[in-house]
Design an enzyme around this catalytic site. Structure first.
Site, PDB file in Angstrom:
ATOM      1  N   GLY A  65      57.631  49.427  40.229  1.00 19.70           N
ATOM      2  CA  GLY A  65      56.472  48.553  41.229  1.00 19.70           C
ATOM      3  C   GLY A  65      55.260  48.822  42.333  1.00 19.70           C
ATOM      4  N   CYS A  66      55.080  50.114  42.573  1.00 22.26           N
ATOM      5  CA  CYS A  66      53.500  50.614  42.903  1.00 22.26           C
ATOM      6  C   CYS A  66      52.677  50.492  41.624  1.00 22.26           C
ATOM      7  CB  CYS A  66      53.388  51.573  43.542  1.00 22.26           C
ATOM      8  SG  CYS A  66      55.069  52.013  44.784  1.00 22.26           S
ATOM      9  N   THR A  67      52.821  50.495  40.732  1.00 24.72           N
ATOM     10  CA  THR A  67      51.843  50.401  39.677  1.00 24.72           C
ATOM     11  C   THR A  67      51.768  49.024  39.035  1.00 24.72           C
ATOM     12  OG1 THR A  67      53.114  52.639  38.530  1.00 24.72           O
ATOM     13  CG2 THR A  67      50.896  51.098  37.146  1.00 24.72           C
ATOM     14  N   VAL A  78      48.766  48.047  42.450  1.00 22.92           N
ATOM     15  CA  VAL A  78      47.632  48.503  42.736  1.00 22.92           C
ATOM     16  C   VAL A  78      46.750  47.797  41.330  1.00 22.92           C
ATOM     17  CG1 VAL A  78      48.566  50.994  43.625  1.00 22.92           C
ATOM     18  CG2 VAL A  78      48.695  50.568  41.618  1.00 22.92           C
TER      19      VAL A  78
END
Length: 160
Positions: A45-47, A50
């Site tokens: 999710g964070c990848t 960003v």
């Protein structure tokens, strides 16, 4: 939900992925900022989040905005994450979670997962958009809409 719309962001100083100090006071008064808090480098999710900011970085830059990502990961983790995904913006290391607390970004799931929240801040350092969602989608779209509103009108009506 973190800092409410209309509030002034707290001043903070953190190290970026390249070992440089980032001081918020150096940027308030100069340009609007998108400050997004995310849970952890290298997670799916964070990848996605960003990389979405990366893919729209030119849109933010064209609107005169500074994009800043913050998580509790180390500078080294940020450096590797930034290099792997060719991120054109700074990632700040908040290992003590001091800045996360200053922005009142809450943890989720019985305090096990750091919150995901995006703030759009006008030139004066006032929050004009606070967007919280566990899913990565929506953060860039909402932030870009708010930044374009600042660009077109000088300021925008606060949004939540």
């Amino acid at each position: 939900m973190g800092l409410p719309v209309g509030s002034t962001i707290p001043s903070f100083r953190l190290m970026d992925q390249n070992g440089n100090w980032f001081d918020s006071a150096d940027h308030v008064g100069k340009k609007p900022m998108v400050i997004f808090f995310y849970p952890k480098d290298f997670t799916p999710g964070c990848t996605a989040e960003v990389c979405s900011f990366r893919d729209h970085f030119e849109d933010f830059s064209d609107a005169g905005a500074l994009v800043v990502g913050i998580s509790s990961d180390s500078e080294k983790s940020h450096r590797n994450f930034s290099k792997k995904h060719e991120l054109p913006f700074v990632l700040l290391s908040d290992t003590s979670k001091t800045v996360r607390r200053k922005f009142k970004v809450s943890s989720r799931f019985m305090n096990l997962l750091p919150g995901r929240e995006t703030f759009v801040v006008d030139r004066a350092g006032r929050v004009v958009l606070a967007f919280e969602a566990l899913q990565a989608s929506g953060h860039v779209r909402n932030a870009l809409k708010a930044i374009k509103g600042i660009q077109e009108n000088g300021t925008i009506s606060p949004q939540v």
